[in-house]
Scaffold this motif. Structure first.
Motif, PDB file in Angstrom:
ATOM      1  N   VAL A 199      13.661 -98.712  57.528  1.00  0.00           N
ATOM      2  CA  VAL A 199      15.063 -99.115  57.623  1.00  0.00           C
ATOM      3  C   VAL A 199      15.663 -99.041  56.225  1.00  0.00           C
ATOM      4  N   LEU A 200      16.839 -98.438  56.133  1.00  0.00           N
ATOM      5  CA  LEU A 200      17.459 -98.174  54.835  1.00  0.00           C
ATOM      6  C   LEU A 200      18.715 -99.019  54.678  1.00  0.00           C
ATOM      7  N   ALA A 201      18.834 -99.689  53.539  1.00  0.00           N
ATOM      8  CA  ALA A 201      20.043-100.459  53.236  1.00  0.00           C
ATOM      9  C   ALA A 201      20.790 -99.780  52.086  1.00  0.00           C
ATOM     10  N   ILE A 202      22.115 -99.677  52.235  1.00  0.00           N
ATOM     11  CA  ILE A 202      22.944 -99.158  51.145  1.00  0.00           C
ATOM     12  C   ILE A 202      23.318-100.330  50.241  1.00  0.00           C
ATOM     13  N   VAL A 203      23.124-100.140  48.937  1.00  0.00           N
ATOM     14  CA  VAL A 203      23.317-101.245  47.996  1.00  0.00           C
ATOM     15  C   VAL A 203      24.336-100.871  46.931  1.00  0.00           C
ATOM     16  N   GLU A 204      25.286-101.760  46.711  1.00  0.00           N
ATOM     17  CA  GLU A 204      26.203-101.647  45.575  1.00  0.00           C
ATOM     18  C   GLU A 204      25.761-102.641  44.515  1.00  0.00           C
ATOM     19  N   ALA A 205      25.969-102.251  43.263  1.00  0.00           N
ATOM     20  CA  ALA A 205      25.577-103.138  42.168  1.00  0.00           C
ATOM     21  C   ALA A 205      26.766-103.977  41.708  1.00  0.00           C
ATOM     22  N   ASP A 206      26.476-105.190  41.282  1.00  0.00           N
ATOM     23  CA  ASP A 206      27.462-106.049  40.640  1.00  0.00           C
ATOM     24  C   ASP A 206      26.895-106.339  39.254  1.00  0.00           C
ATOM     25  N   GLY A 207      27.329-105.558  38.262  1.00  0.00           N
ATOM     26  CA  GLY A 207      26.658-105.594  36.969  1.00  0.00           C
ATOM     27  C   GLY A 207      25.299-104.947  37.131  1.00  0.00           C
ATOM     28  N   ASP A 208      24.238-105.669  36.821  1.00  0.00           N
ATOM     29  CA  ASP A 208      22.909-105.090  37.013  1.00  0.00           C
ATOM     30  C   ASP A 208      22.157-105.767  38.153  1.00  0.00           C
ATOM     31  N   ALA A 209      22.908-106.478  39.010  1.00  0.00           N
ATOM     32  CA  ALA A 209      22.287-107.131  40.162  1.00  0.00           C
ATOM     33  C   ALA A 209      22.939-106.623  41.444  1.00  0.00           C
ATOM     34  N   PRO A 210      22.258-106.754  42.565  1.00  0.00           N
ATOM     35  CA  PRO A 210      22.893-106.342  43.823  1.00  0.00           C
ATOM     36  C   PRO A 210      24.097-107.232  44.138  1.00  0.00           C
ATOM     37  N   ALA A 268      20.842 -96.739  46.180  1.00  0.00           N
ATOM     38  CA  ALA A 268      21.889 -97.193  45.265  1.00  0.00           C
ATOM     39  C   ALA A 268      22.403 -95.975  44.489  1.00  0.00           C
ATOM     40  N   PHE A 269      23.507 -96.158  43.797  1.00  0.00           N
ATOM     41  CA  PHE A 269      24.155 -95.038  43.112  1.00  0.00           C
ATOM     42  C   PHE A 269      24.290 -95.325  41.629  1.00  0.00           C
ATOM     43  N   ASP A 270      23.915 -94.327  40.848  1.00  0.00           N
ATOM     44  CA  ASP A 270      23.991 -94.450  39.397  1.00  0.00           C
ATOM     45  C   ASP A 270      25.214 -93.672  38.940  1.00  0.00           C
ATOM     46  N   VAL A 271      26.300 -94.388  38.781  1.00  0.00           N
ATOM     47  CA  VAL A 271      27.582 -93.750  38.488  1.00  0.00           C
ATOM     48  C   VAL A 271      28.235 -94.487  37.341  1.00  0.00           C
ATOM     49  N   GLY A 301      32.477 -98.707  40.076  1.00  0.00           N
ATOM     50  CA  GLY A 301      32.255 -99.598  41.188  1.00  0.00           C
ATOM     51  C   GLY A 301      30.976-100.361  41.102  1.00  0.00           C
ATOM     52  N   ALA A 302      30.848-101.119  40.064  1.00  0.00           N
ATOM     53  CA  ALA A 302      29.702-102.001  40.019  1.00  0.00           C
ATOM     54  C   ALA A 302      29.853-103.084  41.065  1.00  0.00           C
ATOM     55  N   SER A 303      31.030-103.652  41.148  1.00  0.00           N
ATOM     56  CA  SER A 303      31.197-104.805  42.022  1.00  0.00           C
ATOM     57  C   SER A 303      31.373-104.355  43.454  1.00  0.00           C
ATOM     58  N   ALA A 304      31.253-105.327  44.348  1.00  0.00           N
ATOM     59  CA  ALA A 304      31.367-105.017  45.767  1.00  0.00           C
ATOM     60  C   ALA A 304      32.717-104.399  46.075  1.00  0.00           C
ATOM     61  N   GLY A 305      33.727-104.840  45.385  1.00  0.00           N
ATOM     62  CA  GLY A 305      35.044-104.311  45.652  1.00  0.00           C
ATOM     63  C   GLY A 305      35.388-103.146  44.750  1.00  0.00           C
ATOM     64  N   ASP A 342      16.063 -99.680  37.840  1.00  0.00           N
ATOM     65  CA  ASP A 342      15.098-100.703  37.419  1.00  0.00           C
ATOM     66  C   ASP A 342      15.711-102.094  37.496  1.00  0.00           C
ATOM     67  N   ALA A 343      16.988-102.151  37.067  1.00  0.00           N
ATOM     68  CA  ALA A 343      17.657-103.452  37.088  1.00  0.00           C
ATOM     69  C   ALA A 343      17.822-103.954  38.518  1.00  0.00           C
ATOM     70  N   LEU A 344      18.227-103.054  39.416  1.00  0.00           N
ATOM     71  CA  LEU A 344      18.418-103.458  40.809  1.00  0.00           C
ATOM     72  C   LEU A 344      17.093-103.799  41.480  1.00  0.00           C
TER      73      LEU A 344
END
Lengths: 362, 253
Positions: free
Chosen positions: A2-13, A39-42, A48-52, A68-70
């Motif tokens: 099962v795959l989850a799409i993750v956005e980063a908020d700073g260096d945390a999910p 996750a995306f390295d952009v 778009g680090a934050s959820a919004g 690594d951070a995530l």
């Protein structure tokens, strides 16, 4: 898998991503499958680090260290592997390119399901994946579970269609006013987690995820839509969506001038001012302040509802609040049933007194 | 510049929702209906673009026969043309809905430069009809838009994010999903309402493509998780108790 799409908020999910991970983990636990994340390295405008969204302030995304951070944060939630998508042309958020990144992981890992956050981007990226495959996604899911057709829910029992490998799930309708039981097919199943509703819990068995770099094949078509630039708001104060305290006013405020007291209270508490749809429709506040089904959906520590009746369409915007304090002259108002604390009084008398008490206490 | 606005008929947004006995629909016997709020803004924007850029605005809805009511409202708000894709009773899934709209666009005599949809409908909130529509028409798609400027061949669209806005510049034609707050929809005058009653509404009855893999089983009202609030007082004297709650219980002071 099962795959989850993750956005980063700073260096945390981001929190909404942890909700997606938590829902994905429930699915994985049911099927006995591993749980992985993409996750995306952009780095760039509105990366778009934050959820919004918003600019990435971590500063370390470009070197691939975002993975690594995530991974540290995601391991706690039971994620076994993290796939980090990067590409030389992906210097800002581009929904079709993000979807292509998810597709690359799908092609490689063949997941049973892909779960995205209920954030704007989560909904958008997964809907792009769905559109590319010509299949539906189920938005705003609460749980994936067996539905007991004979359960007494106040109506006649419905004979379930043959599930035939489909997921049985519950999702929000009408912003949470109704719950839908639905069957979701597709390979993989595509679903988003209802924001501020699913909650997130660390896994009983934390994992130590491996990080895998991935560079998808991207073409011009993937960049038809991409963030061109990011413009900072010139509004002062705390943004509504990020405020720890929101002081909101409805029809009971009586007019635009009445918000002065609410502004003062919000200032004293380091918060932001919101409004009900009724107040926005009256022209007392801009639409950007609207809390509710078609406005902002917020999750502050404290929501102070002043002169708001508590219609369901408003409550879906603020029910993510940890605590609700209602100030209303009508003890029978719906908001009183939904609040944690209430003052049954005219807000124009209580709010100035409260402002004075807070000033004195400081 | 020609615009298309896709709108949806939904129960009044402030209405109390009562389910049918079989829990597969909403009891509409006592409900008023309206245009879904995001889509009302989509329509207003379509009309403004057509007015300012010498073109036409077309309103389109997919729904039951009664959705003619929302199309009459669209005409009264300034749409030049209106089309009903009639579905009969029951729900259409997002893929079937988008397919029917895409087929309409492909066969329409008008070439649309800007195709506007609501970001999500007030009732189903599937978040994907616009995406599927754009994909099927092979057009760019931007979502969550609250500011839109259309120029010749280009749209500059802005989306609110934390502390600011993302700016997108996309080539036209494009599909754009908008949010309430994009504009302030006009109230149609009595004269325009009267005129709209007499205008022609085109109709067609597409068949669902049968492509959806999301099937509603039944609806439920959520469990009432609310209790009764702890009453802190009934006048300005309550300020002291509120202060105590803010400081000691909620810890925001």
């Amino acid at each position: 898998m099962v795959l989850a799409i993750v956005e980063a908020d700073g260096d945390a999910p981001a929190e909404s991503s942890l909700e997606a991970v938590t829902l994905a983990r429930e699915v994985a636990d049911r099927t006995g499958e591993p749980l992985e994340a993409v996750a995306f390295d952009v780095a760039g405008p509105g990366a778009g680090a934050s959820a919004g969204g918003g600019p990435d302030e971590s500063g370390d995304a470009a070197g691939g260290s975002i993975g690594d951070a995530l991974a540290d944060g995601l391991g706690e939630y039971g994620v076994d592997d993290v796939h980090v998508v990067s590409h030389e042309r992906l210097d800002a958020y581009a929904p079709e390119a993000y979807a292509a990144g998810v597709e690359a992981v799908i092609a490689d890992r063949d997941p049973d399901a892909v779960v995205a956050p209920g954030s704007d981007r989560g909904q958008e990226v997964l809907s792009q994946v769905a559109a590319g495959r010509g299949q539906s996604m189920a938005a705003n899911c609460l749980a994936v579970e067996s539905v007991d057709a004979d359960a007494d829910a106040g109506g006649d029992a419905v004979e379930l269609p043959d599930a035939d490998g489909s997921y049985e799930l519950t999702r929000q309708r009408w912003g949470g006013t109704l719950i839908e039981e639905a069957l979701l097919g597709g390979d993989p199943k595509l679903l988003t987690a209802a924001e501020h509703e699913v909650g997130f819990e660390p896994a009983a068995d934390p994992a130590d995820p491996a990080v895998h770099a991935l560079t998808p094949d991207l073409e011009d078509a993937h960049f038809r839509v991409q963030v061109d630039r990011y413009e900072e708001s010139d509004e002062e104060g705390v943004p509504l969506g990020e405020a720890r305290v929101v002081v909101s006013g409805g029809r009971g405020v009586g007019g635009p001038d009445g918000y002065d007291q609410l502004e003062e209270l919000a200032d004293l508490l380091g918060g932001a001012v919101g409004a009900s749809r009724a107040a926005v429709n009256e022209g007392w506040r801009p639409h950007d302040d609207q809390v509710g089904q078609t406005g902002a959906k917020i999750s502050p520590t404290l929501y102070i509802a002043c002169g708001i009746s508590g219609a369901v369409q408003h409550m879906v915007g603020c029910k993510g609040a940890d605590t609700i304090l209602a100030i209303n002259t009508d003890s029978e108002a719906a908001i009183i049933q939904k609040a944690d604390y209430a003052v049954i009084a005219d807000l124009h008398e209580v709010v100035p007194a409260l402002n004075e008490a807070i000033r004195d206490a400081k | 510049m020609n615009t298309l606005a896709c709108v949806k008929r939904v129960p009044d947004t402030g209405a109390k929702i009562v389910l049918t006995d079989d829990q597969r629909g909403i009891d509409t016997s006592t409900l008023g209906f309206t245009m879904s709020p995001h889509e009302e803004c989509a329509l207003e924007e379509a009309v403004r673009i057509a007015e300012n850029r010498d073109g036409t605005a077309t309103a389109l809805t997919l729904g039951p026969e009664e959705a003619d009511e929302q199309l009459r409202t669209a005409l009264a708000m300034g749409a030049d043309e209106a089309t009903l894709l009639e579905t009969g009773e029951g729900e259409w899934g997002p893929v079937d809905t988008a397919t029917a709209i895409a087929d309409y666009v492909a066969e329409a005599e008008t070439d649309f430069d800007v195709l506007l949809v609501g970001n999500e409908s007030a009732d189903a909130a599937n978040y994907q009809v616009g995406t599927h529509l754009a994909s099927q028409l092979d057009l760019p798609f931007v979502a969550g838009i609250k500011t839109l400027d259309v120029e010749d061949g280009t749209a500059v669209a802005k989306r609110e994010v934390g502390g600011g806005e993302e700016v997108y510049e996309v080539d036209l034609p494009a599909v754009i999903a908008v949010k309430e707050g994009l504009n302030e929809p006009r109230y149609p005058s009595m004269r325009s309402k009267m005129r709209a009653r007499k205008q022609e509404v085109a109709s067609a009855a597409p068949e669902p493509a049968g492509a959806d893999c999301l099937e509603m089983v039944r609806l439920q009202s959520p469990a009432d998780d609310g209790g009764t609030a702890e009453i802190l007082g009934d006048g300005p004297d309550a300020a002291a108790d509120v202060l105590e709650v803010l400081r000691d219980d909620v810890e925001v002071l």
